[in-house]
Design an enzyme around this catalytic site. Sequence first.
Site: not given
Length: 785
Positions: A197, A199, A226, A229-230, A258-259, A307, A364, A391
Amino acid sequence: MKWCPGNFVTHIKITHGPFATEALLARHVNSVNQGKGGVDAAKGRVSYNVARMQLLWRWMKAKLYLEETMFRLTFRELDLKKEGFAIFKARDDVNQSRVLVPKRSRSVIQSVTAPAISSHYIPTSAAEPITVQLIQRLIRELAQHVLPPQPSAWRIFTQALSLLNTMPNVVRLDPPVGARVSNGMVVQGSKIIVVGDLHGQLGDLLYILKECGMPNEGTYYIFNGDFVDRGPHGVEVLLILFSLLLACPRYVALNRGNHECDYMNDEYGFDVEVSTKYDRNMFRLIQRCFCALPLATTIGKKVFVVHGGLPRRKGVTLADIGRIQRFRQIPMPENSQPEEDELFQDLLWSDPVEDMHGWRESVRGAGVLFGADLTHEFLKNNGLELIVRSHEECLKGYEEHHNKKLLTVFSASNYDGPESNLGSFAVFIGDNPEPECHPFRVEEEDEYAQAIVDVTEPFTPTLPRSTTLPTPFPSSILLRRRTRDEVLRVLRERIYQRRHRLLSYFAKLDRTCKGSVWKIEWTEAMRNVLNLDLPWFFLRGYLVAEDENSRIWYSPFLEKFHNFLQPLWLNDWMEGALYSLVMKQRAGHRTQSVSVAFSKGMVNYTDFCSVIRVVDYTTSEAQLFQIFIYLDREGKGQIDGPKFLELLAEKATRPVPDALRWDHEAMEQLQNVVIQARSQLPYLFNVSATDRALTPERFFSGITQLCRGMRKDLTQAQKEKIYEFLQERAPQPGVMFEHFLFVTAVFDVHALPWSASIHPDDVHVMLPSLGNHSFIVREGEAAWE
């Protein structure tokens, strides 16, 4: 305990601690006084006071430790449940039976308009190839926060989409195995770098590329989902990754995480980032790229890279994964769903656990938790030796599971703040299934660390008063955000965003129509409406007050959470909304039905919404909430029907014009965009750690870019009014970036003083990173054993 005088707690005698005054007096004063003079009595009193102070200090220390522990656990639970909250919100929106305003389509087959062609070193024509040299120049400019123009970015994403559309669900990398000569040296096989990830953390990606080199015949890359995001640089990360894929398609593989999904991007703010840096068309194009990403990659015939994790069903093969229809958004979990959707979710959402057989549902909100038996069964069925996934954050950047048959690699360092965790990447050599993990940490220079706003200056948030905004304190550098303040900030924002749902739920629980609910009912509403299983009994002391009967008045509780811009526009908008309601009531011939509904006396929120929707079905839930709260002046959860009819009649005869034509939905979207784009704000307003002045040019440029992420824009007159509002309340030397953050933050306005000084411990306005990202790298010493 006044409401329950017979409670057994009142009969318990306290014998220990600072509040056991009788026991302390008997021990330190009475025993000394027996048969002794006044001097000894005074010494006994001093001994009593000292003992009580010591016990009180220990009690306060224990209380603070307990509070810190509870908030730390709550913060961890909030972070874990945020992804599930995104699914919950998306499902809630999809299941709405009545659509008030047009929503953007969730389909990936959307028409997008290509921008005009412009000259740039990245060619806009697909006939001209993207080379490694161009990517190196792109990286240098992105490190300085210089984005390529829209036509160049458009070319990268459209060509990447065409390439991704030709790839299978499971990509296979077959690097050279034997010895070869490279740069005059004998190399035993190529190296394959697996990156976890990212991010949106550009610094981590640049460090990995610098350490491992650009992709070539001796260096392969697998980026394991991923990407966004964030972090604040999701667009920059995607531009680099897709450019590498185009320049070196044989040596680069991208897996979906998943993002890489629209409802996750909507919750975590990537859609706002793309809309403010480019536009909505670019976001739609990127969504099409996300939907075309492969689901997994294999390294030869021995290593499977995915992932999330493994499917819950046994007997799944790589061929089964290859048959999934992946060109769509990630399906949301349902009680009954096709096996293909279940398999799709599990690959991107699941997590491994130790000491468990089989699987169980994940906290989750999607995917499962799976045990070692599923790992060994999947490896055996597919002739594999190792599974690599991401993840999940790891303190040292990587973690082994299931007898070293499964490896987690996480590449976003300092994921939860400074010094929180290491990042890592895994390196495979040739066909050897035993990787070497390289931990690292990328840090920003101290001068660009997050700062805290000093709010010790007097500040009065009411519009009519002429006071000052808080003055920023330039020497305050916050290296770690306090967990309590972060938890309360997130909860205030969640309550604000779903305040209309909470009011509707409270109204259903209030069967006696008193305007208040019991504590147990309040916790039930918070848990169900916010979809957060938190210690609400503990948290209520920080969010809401109780009356003498231990009941909670829900209307004042919900009304107090908003920003300090609300007094600027609310009254004008309310006048226009009520006048518009009267006009639509007459146009639709609903006057008699409204009179009948409101002439009976007190009206609760549920009945109020039903009647108003008959008059104007386009009124949103947030607007209904605002009108009801405005009319419920006494905070009883009900409005006086006859008085409301009188108010409508008055507005019909004497309408008050709204000169600026404030739009409630636009101001609501502005607040939500600020919440989602918090990490982007310094770049949008072009401020830095050393220059935070918000000049008119910077403000209007930044607010214009911010409005790109909104479905309804603000007019120029409204933007000027907001800046004028800041100027009237800003002390010398003028409006600063912190002032804009302060007035757009969601506060409990009842908990803040209206005229006295505000202490920094009471209000923590956290600035996003203001750095220019000059990176300092410190390597970790851990290694794969």
